[in-house]
Scaffold this motif. Structure first.
Motif, PDB file in Angstrom:
ATOM      1  N   LYS A  11      28.430   4.205 -26.054  1.00 37.98           N
ATOM      2  CA  LYS A  11      29.650   3.759 -25.862  1.00 37.98           C
ATOM      3  C   LYS A  11      30.611   4.517 -24.909  1.00 37.98           C
ATOM      4  CE  LYS A  11      31.034   1.155 -30.203  1.00 37.98           C
ATOM      5  NZ  LYS A  11      31.764   1.025 -31.236  1.00 37.98           N
ATOM      6  N   GLU A  12      29.971   6.000 -24.953  1.00 40.46           N
ATOM      7  CA  GLU A  12      30.772   6.975 -23.922  1.00 40.46           C
ATOM      8  C   GLU A  12      29.989   7.033 -22.691  1.00 40.46           C
ATOM      9  OE1 GLU A  12      30.662  10.470 -26.389  1.00 40.46           O
ATOM     10  OE2 GLU A  12      32.031   9.653 -27.770  1.00 40.46           O
ATOM     11  N   MET A  13      28.900   6.379 -22.733  1.00 43.42           N
ATOM     12  CA  MET A  13      28.011   6.653 -21.312  1.00 43.42           C
ATOM     13  C   MET A  13      28.500   5.708 -20.443  1.00 43.42           C
ATOM     14  SD  MET A  13      24.068   7.040 -22.670  1.00 43.42           S
ATOM     15  CE  MET A  13      23.613   8.423 -23.255  1.00 43.42           C
ATOM     16  N   SER A  14      27.911   5.813 -19.205  1.00 46.97           N
ATOM     17  CA  SER A  14      28.053   4.986 -17.847  1.00 46.97           C
ATOM     18  C   SER A  14      27.053   4.103 -17.997  1.00 46.97           C
ATOM     19  CB  SER A  14      28.435   5.744 -16.755  1.00 46.97           C
ATOM     20  OG  SER A  14      27.149   6.265 -16.494  1.00 46.97           O
ATOM     21  N   VAL A  15      26.936   2.938 -17.040  1.00 43.81           N
ATOM     22  CA  VAL A  15      25.955   2.105 -17.061  1.00 43.81           C
ATOM     23  C   VAL A  15      24.635   2.825 -16.654  1.00 43.81           C
ATOM     24  CG1 VAL A  15      24.974  -0.177 -15.860  1.00 43.81           C
ATOM     25  CG2 VAL A  15      27.420   0.089 -16.826  1.00 43.81           C
ATOM     26  N   GLU A  16      24.896   3.464 -15.405  1.00 45.37           N
ATOM     27  CA  GLU A  16      23.688   4.173 -15.063  1.00 45.37           C
ATOM     28  C   GLU A  16      23.221   5.177 -15.976  1.00 45.37           C
ATOM     29  OE1 GLU A  16      26.817   4.461 -13.624  1.00 45.37           O
ATOM     30  OE2 GLU A  16      26.557   2.754 -11.934  1.00 45.37           O
ATOM     31  N   GLN A  17      23.844   5.813 -16.704  1.00 47.50           N
ATOM     32  CA  GLN A  17      23.199   6.783 -17.823  1.00 47.50           C
ATOM     33  C   GLN A  17      22.505   5.985 -18.938  1.00 47.50           C
ATOM     34  OE1 GLN A  17      26.868   8.499 -18.940  1.00 47.50           O
ATOM     35  NE2 GLN A  17      26.242  10.575 -18.194  1.00 47.50           N
ATOM     36  N   MET A  18      23.044   4.846 -19.070  1.00 42.41           N
ATOM     37  CA  MET A  18      22.315   3.841 -20.116  1.00 42.41           C
ATOM     38  C   MET A  18      20.830   3.455 -19.651  1.00 42.41           C
ATOM     39  SD  MET A  18      25.021   1.771 -22.138  1.00 42.41           S
ATOM     40  CE  MET A  18      26.202   1.357 -21.079  1.00 42.41           C
ATOM     41  N   ILE A  19      20.896   3.179 -18.381  1.00 37.02           N
ATOM     42  CA  ILE A  19      19.688   2.458 -17.441  1.00 37.02           C
ATOM     43  C   ILE A  19      18.660   3.597 -17.624  1.00 37.02           C
ATOM     44  CG2 ILE A  19      18.765   1.798 -15.409  1.00 37.02           C
ATOM     45  CD1 ILE A  19      21.434   0.448 -14.885  1.00 37.02           C
ATOM     46  N   ASP A  20      19.178   4.894 -17.316  1.00 38.86           N
ATOM     47  CA  ASP A  20      18.356   5.883 -17.466  1.00 38.86           C
ATOM     48  C   ASP A  20      17.737   6.445 -18.571  1.00 38.86           C
ATOM     49  OD1 ASP A  20      18.705   6.520 -14.591  1.00 38.86           O
ATOM     50  OD2 ASP A  20      20.087   8.170 -14.693  1.00 38.86           O
ATOM     51  N   MET A  21      18.476   5.995 -19.811  1.00 37.78           N
ATOM     52  CA  MET A  21      17.874   6.436 -21.090  1.00 37.78           C
ATOM     53  C   MET A  21      17.166   5.523 -21.435  1.00 37.78           C
ATOM     54  SD  MET A  21      20.285   6.312 -24.649  1.00 37.78           S
ATOM     55  CE  MET A  21      20.704   8.042 -24.773  1.00 37.78           C
ATOM     56  N   GLU A  22      17.180   4.020 -21.021  1.00 37.22           N
ATOM     57  CA  GLU A  22      16.360   3.129 -21.315  1.00 37.22           C
ATOM     58  C   GLU A  22      15.081   3.352 -20.748  1.00 37.22           C
ATOM     59  OE1 GLU A  22      15.619  -1.638 -20.767  1.00 37.22           O
ATOM     60  OE2 GLU A  22      17.360  -0.974 -19.724  1.00 37.22           O
ATOM     61  N   ASN A  23      15.233   3.862 -19.415  1.00 36.53           N
ATOM     62  CA  ASN A  23      13.608   4.046 -18.800  1.00 36.53           C
ATOM     63  C   ASN A  23      12.975   5.004 -19.331  1.00 36.53           C
ATOM     64  OD1 ASN A  23      14.075   2.058 -16.664  1.00 36.53           O
ATOM     65  ND2 ASN A  23      15.218   3.680 -15.472  1.00 36.53           N
ATOM     66  N   GLU A  24      13.827   6.223 -19.961  1.00 34.01           N
ATOM     67  CA  GLU A  24      12.972   7.315 -20.614  1.00 34.01           C
ATOM     68  C   GLU A  24      12.408   6.901 -21.713  1.00 34.01           C
ATOM     69  OE1 GLU A  24      15.842  10.415 -21.306  1.00 34.01           O
ATOM     70  OE2 GLU A  24      16.287  10.732 -19.251  1.00 34.01           O
ATOM     71  N   TYR A  25      13.134   6.043 -22.621  1.00 38.06           N
ATOM     72  CA  TYR A  25      12.562   5.403 -23.784  1.00 38.06           C
ATOM     73  C   TYR A  25      11.200   4.575 -23.402  1.00 38.06           C
ATOM     74  CZ  TYR A  25      16.005   7.112 -27.195  1.00 38.06           C
ATOM     75  OH  TYR A  25      16.970   7.816 -28.003  1.00 38.06           O
ATOM     76  N   ARG A  26      11.247   3.887 -22.319  1.00 34.59           N
ATOM     77  CA  ARG A  26      10.336   3.067 -21.873  1.00 34.59           C
ATOM     78  C   ARG A  26       8.746   3.854 -21.874  1.00 34.59           C
ATOM     79  NH1 ARG A  26      10.866  -2.396 -21.627  1.00 34.59           N
ATOM     80  NH2 ARG A  26      12.867  -3.164 -21.494  1.00 34.59           N
ATOM     81  N   GLU A  27       9.279   4.831 -21.032  1.00 35.34           N
ATOM     82  CA  GLU A  27       8.224   5.926 -20.723  1.00 35.34           C
ATOM     83  C   GLU A  27       7.627   6.424 -22.093  1.00 35.34           C
ATOM     84  OE1 GLU A  27       7.637   9.850 -18.201  1.00 35.34           O
ATOM     85  OE2 GLU A  27       8.892   8.354 -17.635  1.00 35.34           O
ATOM     86  N   GLU A  28       8.368   6.891 -23.109  1.00 38.30           N
ATOM     87  CA  GLU A  28       8.019   7.353 -24.131  1.00 38.30           C
ATOM     88  C   GLU A  28       7.226   6.433 -25.035  1.00 38.30           C
ATOM     89  OE1 GLU A  28       9.895   9.331 -28.416  1.00 38.30           O
ATOM     90  OE2 GLU A  28      11.085   9.133 -26.843  1.00 38.30           O
ATOM     91  N   LEU A  29       7.715   5.118 -25.128  1.00 39.37           N
ATOM     92  CA  LEU A  29       7.026   4.105 -25.640  1.00 39.37           C
ATOM     93  C   LEU A  29       5.362   3.849 -25.160  1.00 39.37           C
ATOM     94  CD1 LEU A  29       7.043   2.037 -27.866  1.00 39.37           C
ATOM     95  CD2 LEU A  29       8.014   0.420 -26.144  1.00 39.37           C
ATOM     96  N   PHE A  30       5.641   3.890 -23.774  1.00 36.18           N
ATOM     97  CA  PHE A  30       4.183   3.853 -23.092  1.00 36.18           C
ATOM     98  C   PHE A  30       3.385   4.848 -23.562  1.00 36.18           C
ATOM     99  CE2 PHE A  30       1.257   5.234 -19.795  1.00 36.18           C
ATOM    100  CZ  PHE A  30       0.535   3.876 -19.342  1.00 36.18           C
ATOM    101  N   ASN A  31       3.890   6.112 -23.729  1.00 38.42           N
ATOM    102  CA  ASN A  31       2.803   7.148 -23.983  1.00 38.42           C
ATOM    103  C   ASN A  31       2.399   7.238 -25.473  1.00 38.42           C
ATOM    104  OD1 ASN A  31       3.059   8.504 -21.629  1.00 38.42           O
ATOM    105  ND2 ASN A  31       4.802   9.658 -22.003  1.00 38.42           N
ATOM    106  N   LEU A  32       3.424   6.701 -26.171  1.00 41.94           N
ATOM    107  CA  LEU A  32       3.144   6.458 -27.810  1.00 41.94           C
ATOM    108  C   LEU A  32       1.968   5.560 -27.915  1.00 41.94           C
ATOM    109  CD1 LEU A  32       6.630   6.671 -29.368  1.00 41.94           C
ATOM    110  CD2 LEU A  32       4.872   8.397 -29.567  1.00 41.94           C
ATOM    111  N   ARG A  33       2.103   4.576 -27.123  1.00 41.69           N
ATOM    112  CA  ARG A  33       0.884   3.262 -27.244  1.00 41.69           C
ATOM    113  C   ARG A  33      -0.194   4.071 -26.847  1.00 41.69           C
ATOM    114  NH1 ARG A  33       4.735  -1.581 -25.169  1.00 41.69           N
ATOM    115  NH2 ARG A  33       5.553  -2.314 -27.029  1.00 41.69           N
ATOM    116  N   PHE A  34      -0.322   4.374 -25.723  1.00 39.59           N
ATOM    117  CA  PHE A  34      -1.457   5.367 -25.243  1.00 39.59           C
ATOM    118  C   PHE A  34      -2.079   6.418 -26.321  1.00 39.59           C
ATOM    119  CE2 PHE A  34      -4.010   5.931 -21.332  1.00 39.59           C
ATOM    120  CZ  PHE A  34      -4.674   7.253 -21.584  1.00 39.59           C
ATOM    121  N   GLN A  35      -1.239   7.100 -26.873  1.00 38.26           N
ATOM    122  CA  GLN A  35      -1.683   8.064 -27.962  1.00 38.26           C
ATOM    123  C   GLN A  35      -2.309   7.130 -29.133  1.00 38.26           C
ATOM    124  OE1 GLN A  35       1.427  10.531 -29.005  1.00 38.26           O
ATOM    125  NE2 GLN A  35       1.659  11.591 -26.933  1.00 38.26           N
ATOM    126  N   LEU A  36      -1.656   6.196 -29.401  1.00 38.58           N
ATOM    127  CA  LEU A  36      -1.989   5.280 -30.707  1.00 38.58           C
ATOM    128  C   LEU A  36      -3.530   4.675 -30.358  1.00 38.58           C
ATOM    129  CD1 LEU A  36      -1.577   3.745 -33.365  1.00 38.58           C
ATOM    130  CD2 LEU A  36      -0.559   2.236 -32.065  1.00 38.58           C
TER     131      LEU A  36
END
Length: 67
Positions: A11-36
């Motif tokens: 709630k305290e984040m700006s839209v740009e910060q939320m977009i950056d956070m989403e991109n970081e989580y997507r990258e992490e998810l990709f890496n987790l799937r690769f590790q799996l």
């Protein structure tokens, strides 16, 4: 991080910060799937946690868009 704390943080984040956070989580998810796939993933529950975090960020982005 607890769900309630995570939502408050969003709630305290700006839209740009939320977009950056989403991109970081997507990258992490990709890496987790690769590790799996290669058999290196130790904590399989992390995949579900990251997927839920992405969904929460996308929901917050949508709510910000509507306001």
């Amino acid at each position: 991080m607890k769900t309630k704390e995570f939502k408050e943080q969003l709630k305290e984040m700006s839209v740009e910060q939320m977009i950056d956070m989403e991109n970081e989580y997507r990258e992490e998810l990709f890496n987790l799937r690769f590790q799996l796939a290669t058999g290196q993933l130790e904590n399989t529950a992390r995949i579900q946690t990251v997927r839920k975090a992405i969904a929460r960020v996308k929901t917050a982005l949508r709510q910000a868009e509507n306001n």
